[in-house]
Scaffold this motif. Structure first.
Motif, PDB file in Angstrom:
ATOM      1  N   THR A  39       0.853  -1.193   0.000  1.00 24.20           N
ATOM      2  CA  THR A  39       0.000   0.000   0.000  1.00 24.20           C
ATOM      3  C   THR A  39       0.886   1.239   0.000  1.00 24.20           C
ATOM      4  O   THR A  39       2.008   1.212   0.498  1.00 24.20           O
ATOM      5  CB  THR A  39      -0.916   0.070   1.235  1.00 24.20           C
ATOM      6  N   CYS A  86      -4.041   1.350  -3.631  1.00 22.89           N
ATOM      7  CA  CYS A  86      -4.007   2.752  -3.235  1.00 22.89           C
ATOM      8  C   CYS A  86      -5.353   3.389  -3.616  1.00 22.89           C
ATOM      9  O   CYS A  86      -6.209   2.734  -4.215  1.00 22.89           O
ATOM     10  CB  CYS A  86      -2.848   3.483  -3.923  1.00 22.89           C
ATOM     11  N   TYR A 118      -7.360   1.278   3.212  1.00 22.21           N
ATOM     12  CA  TYR A 118      -6.556   0.252   2.542  1.00 22.21           C
ATOM     13  C   TYR A 118      -7.367  -1.047   2.402  1.00 22.21           C
ATOM     14  O   TYR A 118      -7.334  -1.717   1.376  1.00 22.21           O
ATOM     15  CB  TYR A 118      -5.283  -0.059   3.340  1.00 22.21           C
ATOM     16  N   THR A 156      -9.218  -2.632  -1.040  1.00 23.54           N
ATOM     17  CA  THR A 156      -8.966  -4.030  -1.416  1.00 23.54           C
ATOM     18  C   THR A 156     -10.284  -4.774  -1.594  1.00 23.54           C
ATOM     19  O   THR A 156     -10.428  -5.608  -2.504  1.00 23.54           O
ATOM     20  CB  THR A 156      -8.103  -4.739  -0.347  1.00 23.54           C
ATOM     21  N   GLN A 215       4.117  -1.104   3.679  1.00 24.08           N
ATOM     22  CA  GLN A 215       3.422   0.180   3.567  1.00 24.08           C
ATOM     23  C   GLN A 215       4.427   1.315   3.356  1.00 24.08           C
ATOM     24  O   GLN A 215       5.471   1.365   4.005  1.00 24.08           O
ATOM     25  CB  GLN A 215       2.567   0.424   4.814  1.00 24.08           C
TER      26      GLN A 215
END
Length: 798
Positions: A19, A59, A277, A281, A302
């Motif tokens: 991420t 992202c 995040y 997803t 991250q």
């Protein structure tokens, strides 16, 4: 940009979830934002894919909170309209920068509400939340509690005294603040001084979660090799003592709190933003839990700027730990310091610096921007963007090192058989007996090991530097091998050098793909290879092992594509233009553009008036001009004395870096001294003992103290980046005159500069589609055949 076939963790494979910090949606991202999160994460994601790991890169835009409401007020529209507008801008900027998200989403989604509220409910059930009355600043004029970002005042931190600190954090010293701590606070909407009122809120009890949190930090900071700046920022929070953190806000634009008593409130953006995040997803795959609730099989990496560290190492892990569920917690955190701009800081709010859409407008390609930002990545301390540094890195590192190496190799292979390999990679059966090549292979193998080690540890700047060292090794290898001599004197050794060198070109395309993907696409095209089938650097396929034997990367008999220059020089005029264009703030630039447009309009008005006055005078002069032109004698190529010459000696001009000084045999009693501006385009060793076409009846001219008595003819492409010599056939006689069938007559003894004979004829000199040098449609002809160039079609000869 992403959203290809859905990927899920695979048993037995290395599964990596990547991420980057979610960019806030209320403005255009600047270069500091881009290197700080999305670009750095993209480099690591691309590296992992090339290595054969199973990864997804997630992202999206962070869309809830005060800043969006504030921006909506400024632009007189709804928060949703603001988010739609800036999400599209972010998406387009990242697409231009070749950011390879698997999914680029947004936090204002139903999935965000559902997951955020589910996490809240678990925290509530597990008694990790408390209720408290807090004092908050209330604006009587706006009639509402002021969120952190709607407040501005003097930072209370001793020694800081920043005048524009926000209600939640000081941008200068980085300290997190409570709004009531600000000195002389003001409402950003109406500039009124707000007053304190009581309001009820919910808090996450961080002190109660401390034991679980510290265990996680102690274990994972070692296992994940956290960067030193991440560890320092986290320890500073722990040392200061964990306090309950408010997770609700008096706003409308956000995820509603699913509790009757707090239904008029929304979650504080730093509670719900990291949950973005997970929800993004979930927008990518309905099986999102296989990534986010699978810590035994998934590694979470991250990427962010230093100001975001505590929220990812303390707040977000505490939130997930408090649910009691088996979450995939962050393994590795990669943190950047600040990238500053020329003499100050990049600033979205003040409009200072180069922004994503500005980069596109400069016409400097994305691979150059990516390279510069990554060589300048602020990994351990703040770094500085300057236009002069960008110019230096482009011209010296990309153009003179990397581009020069690749172009030398591919251009030589692509030359016709009498000068090269007619674009066919030669065989090299006895490579192990070629000591220079074996030494190179050993050096390259060590560099590849260092590259992999750096990239695995997310030391991206070091990985890039190491990859570029391979290009430097390649240039030194070419120079030491003297391949241009080997081609005639030792063809077997020359074949070894070329097969090894073209293998290095392919290796560089693979290693540099994470940093400059569009560069790699161009190189693969010139190698006549496809990204889908040939771009790989995995251990399973033995790619890394082949680095020990670079001559094995590409097979003998493979036909390469058309070589072309990969980079274009950035000159001083362009640098000065950009420095001036992007000086000051965006507001300053807009005012200047408006003033310039007004000045142009005034000038145009004057021109129209003046044009009307001179129209009659022009009509009179046209008659005289026509008579004069009719009297002119037609100027043709026959007036030029072009001969076959042999460069017997060449050296750099002692007082000019861009000039060569050559001694050329043109069939006279002594050689002629010629000065040529070819240093940037043709290496010194490739000028030695070359047959060339020489214009011999130009008036001699002094060039930086050395008189030039002729001119070597060369061709350039339309962009003038690539230049090649016009070459007679190898068996053409030295000193013979180059002729043009259909054009007879003796050349002038010396061309008349005032008549501009050369300038008039030169306009019709070019190379055709078959690489033949021509005047109009007539070839440069010698007793041994026509004159040609190596690869430039439809080029200009001068």
């Amino acid at each position: 940009m992403g959203d290809s076939a859905e990927k899920l963790p695979i048993a037995g494979r290395r599964n990596i979830l990547i991420t980057s910090a979610l960019p806030y949606v209320n403005n255009v991202p600047h270069l500091g934002n881009i290197i700080g999160c999305v670009l750095s994460a993209d480099v690591f994601a691309r590296y992992c894919r090339n290595r054969g790991y199973n990864i997804i890169y997630i992202c999206g835009t962070d869309e809830y909170g005060t800043a969006t409401e504030t921006k909506a007020m400024e632009e007189k529209c709804s928060p949703r309209e603001i988010c739609d507008k800036y999400h599209a801008i972010h998406r387009d900027v990242y697409k231009w920068f070749d950011i390879s998200f698997d999914h680029f989403g947004r936090t204002s989604s139903p999935q965000q509400t559902e997951i955020c509220q589910a996490i809240f409910n678990k925290l509530w059930e597990n008694d990790w939340l408390s209720e408290n009355t807090m004092q908050q600043l209330y604006c009587e004029i706006c009639q509402k509690f002021l969120a952190d970002r709607l407040l501005e005042g003097i930072c209370p931190t001793p020694g800081c005294n920043y005048q524009s600190a926000r209600g939640d954090q000081c941008e200068k010293c980085g300290k997190l603040l409570n709004p009531t701590e600000l000195i002389d606070p003001k409402c950003k909407v109406c500039q009124n001084t707000p007053h304190i009122r009581d309001t009820n809120h919910l808090f996450l009890e961080l002190p109660l979660l401390r034991e679980q949190l510290e265990k996680y930090i102690t274990e994972m900071s070692v296992a994940g090799s956290w960067s030193q700046n991440a560890i320092q920022a986290t320890n500073a929070w722990l040392k200061e003592g964990l306090r309950p953190r408010c997770i609700t806000r008096d706003l409308k634009w956000g995820v509603p709190v699913p509790h009757e008593k707090y239904k008029e409130k929304v979650f504080y953006v730093w509670f719900d933003a990291p949950i973005g995040y997970i929800s993004i997803t979930a927008c990518y795959t309905t099986h999102w839990e296989k990534w986010w609730k699978n810590p035994d099989n998934v590694e979470l990496y991250q990427f962010m700027g230093k100001d975001n560290v505590p929220f990812h190492t303390v707040m977000f892990p505490s939130t997930l730990l408090g649910t009691g569920e088996n979450w995939t917690l962050m393994k590795t955190i990669s943190v950047t310091e600040y990238l500053n701009y020329e003499n100050g800081k990049f600033s979205k709010t003040k409009g200072v610096g180069v922004f994503g859409n500005d980069a596109k407008d400069t016409k400097i390609p994305p691979e150059v921007w990516r390279y510069y930002l990554l060589t300048n990545r602020p990994e351990v301390s703040d770094t500085l963007f300057t236009w002069a540094d960008l110019q230096a890195k482009l011209n010296s590192e990309l153009l003179s090192n990397l581009g020069n190496f690749i172009n030398r190799v591919l251009s030589f292979i692509s030359k016709p058989e009498e000068y090269g390999y007619d674009s066919i990679i030669p065989d090299a059966p006895n490579v192990k007996f070629h000591q220079l090549t074996m030494t190179l292979a050993e050096n390259v193998s060590k560099l590849v090991e260092q590259y992999i080690d750096s990239m695995e540890k997310v030391k991206l700047k070091q990985g890039l530097k190491t990859a570029m060292s391979i290009s430097s090794e390649g240039n030194a290898y070419l120079q030491e091998s003297q391949f241009w001599k080997l081609f005639r004197e030792d063809p077997a050794s020359c074949a070894v050098v070329m097969k090894t060198s073209v293998g290095l070109v392919y290796l560089l395309a693979c290693l540099l793909e994470p940093f400059m993907p569009s560069f790699t696409d161009k190189v693969l095209k010139q190698l006549n290879l496809s990204r889908e089938t040939h771009l790989s650097f995995s251990d399973e396929k033995g790619d890394a092992d082949k680095a020990k034997r670079p001559w094995e990367f590409l097979p003998a008999g493979h036909k390469i594509g058309q070589p072309e220059p990969l980079f274009k020089e950035l000159n001083d005029e362009e640098v000065n233009f950009f420095k001036e264009k992007f000086a000051g703030t965006q507001a300053d630039r807009k005012l200047k553009e408006e003033a310039d447009a007004k000045a142009v309009a005034e000038q145009l008005k004057k021109t129209i008036i003046a044009g009307a006055n001179i129209k009659n005078e022009k009509n009179k002069s046209d008659v005289s001009s026509a008579k004069l032109k009719a009297a002119e004698v037609e100027v043709t190529i026959s007036k030029l004395d072009i001969r076959v010459g042999l460069i017997t000696e060449v050296k750099k001009h002692p007082d000019a870096d861009s000039l060569y000084v050559e001694e050329i045999d043109v069939g006279e009693d002594s050689t002629r001294t010629v000065v040529s501006g070819l240093v940037k385009y043709i290496p010194l060793e490739e000028m030695q003992n070359r047959k060339v076409c020489v214009l011999c009846n130009l008036k001699p001219v002094a060039m930086r103290g050395i008189k030039s008595h002729a001119m070597v003819l060369a061709a350039s492409g339309k962009d003038h980046i690539k230049v090649e010599l016009v070459e007679p056939p190898a068996s053409a006689k030295i000193g013979e005159r180059v002729t043009f069938p259909g054009y007879s007559g003796e050349p002038d003894g010396m061309l008349n500069a005032k008549s501009k004979v050369w300038e008039k004829v030169q306009a019709d000199l070019h190379t055709d589609a078959h690489l033949v040098a021509s005047y109009k449609d007539v070839p440069f002809t010698t007793s041994a055949g026509v004159c040609k160039v190596a690869s430039i079609t439809n080029g200009e000869i001068r």
